[in-house]
Design a protein around this motif. Structure first.
Motif, PDB file in Angstrom:
ATOM      1  N   PRO A  72     -30.438   1.517 -23.430  1.00 19.79           N
ATOM      2  CA  PRO A  72     -29.683   2.652 -22.866  1.00 19.79           C
ATOM      3  C   PRO A  72     -30.004   3.981 -23.554  1.00 19.79           C
ATOM      4  CG  PRO A  72     -28.242   0.764 -23.076  1.00 19.79           C
ATOM      5  CD  PRO A  72     -29.543   0.388 -23.747  1.00 19.79           C
TER       6      PRO A  72
ATOM      7  N   ARG B  45     -24.756   5.288 -21.217  1.00 20.62           N
ATOM      8  CA  ARG B  45     -24.127   3.970 -21.376  1.00 20.62           C
ATOM      9  C   ARG B  45     -23.772   3.837 -22.859  1.00 20.62           C
ATOM     10  NH1 ARG B  45     -28.705   1.013 -18.468  1.00 20.62           N
ATOM     11  NH2 ARG B  45     -28.727  -0.183 -20.382  1.00 20.62           N
TER      12      ARG B  45
ATOM     13  N   SER C 154     -23.825   8.566 -26.782  1.00 19.87           N
ATOM     14  CA  SER C 154     -24.064   7.143 -26.545  1.00 19.87           C
ATOM     15  C   SER C 154     -23.557   6.194 -27.610  1.00 19.87           C
ATOM     16  CB  SER C 154     -25.570   6.900 -26.390  1.00 19.87           C
ATOM     17  OG  SER C 154     -26.083   7.651 -25.335  1.00 19.87           O
TER      18      SER C 154
END
Length: 190
Positions: free
Chosen positions: A175, A24, A54
């Motif tokens: 995340p 994410r 990320s």
């Protein structure tokens, strides 16, 4: 007969351990600069590739000497007032939310990736780093990263980056931790 391993074109990991489902993207305002020791590049448990998957605003540079880090050194020197190093040393101050002036105005944060011994070598081989503001994490959370570390309260580069971005930007960095956990499930099944 030997078959060649197939790699995911998106995450770069072998297809059998593809991490795309766990990635994410985080829109970080603060530029993260990672100075990585060359021995970490091919290390299976290195967390920097996960950060690269990320974070929108990241630069990774491998080496040990000032000559290896010309590009980040120039950028840091040009923006010296707005750049800090996250590395515990005798002059570093705690990086705590609201605990320092202008914490939210930092343009960049430099982290050193390597074993403690190798990170120390990079720190001492690059005097330009010591001219920047330096901070350390005062309250280190429990690490979820599985590895051998000589210091009980040490974090992976990913975990340290996640903590710093939480403090600097108020960013939800779960995340990153979720991605680290997904990667470790493949490394340490069961």
């Amino acid at each position: 007969m030997r078959t060649s391993r197939q790699y995911c074109l998106s995450c770069g990991y072998p297809q059998s351990v593809c991490l795309c489902h766990a990635i994410r993207m985080i829109e970080n305002r603060t530029r993260i600069l990672i100075l990585r020791h060359p021995s970490e590049e091919k290390h299976a448990k290195n967390t920097v590739p996960l950060l690269q998957l990320s974070l929108k605003n990241i630069g990774v540079y491998s080496g040990e000497t000032p000559a290896d880090f010309l590009e980040p050194r120039r950028w840091c020197n040009d923006n010296k007032q707005d750049i800090a190093v996250l590395y515990p040393n005798r002059k570093s101050k705690p990086l705590t939310e609201g605990g320092i002036e202008n914490i939210y105005s930092l343009k960049g944060l430099v982290l050193i990736d390597g074993t403690w011994r190798k990170a120390y070598k990079i720190w001492h081989s690059n005097p330009w780093l010591q001219q920047l503001k330096s901070f350390h994490l005062e309250h280190v959370p429990q690490s979820v990263y599985r590895r051998k570390a000589g210091i009980s309260n040490s974090l992976s580069t990913l975990e340290a980056t996640a903590e710093a971005l939480k403090m600097l930007e108020g960013t939800d960095t779960q995340p990153l931790i979720d991605l680290l956990n997904a990667r470790q499930q493949f490394l340490f099944p069961g």
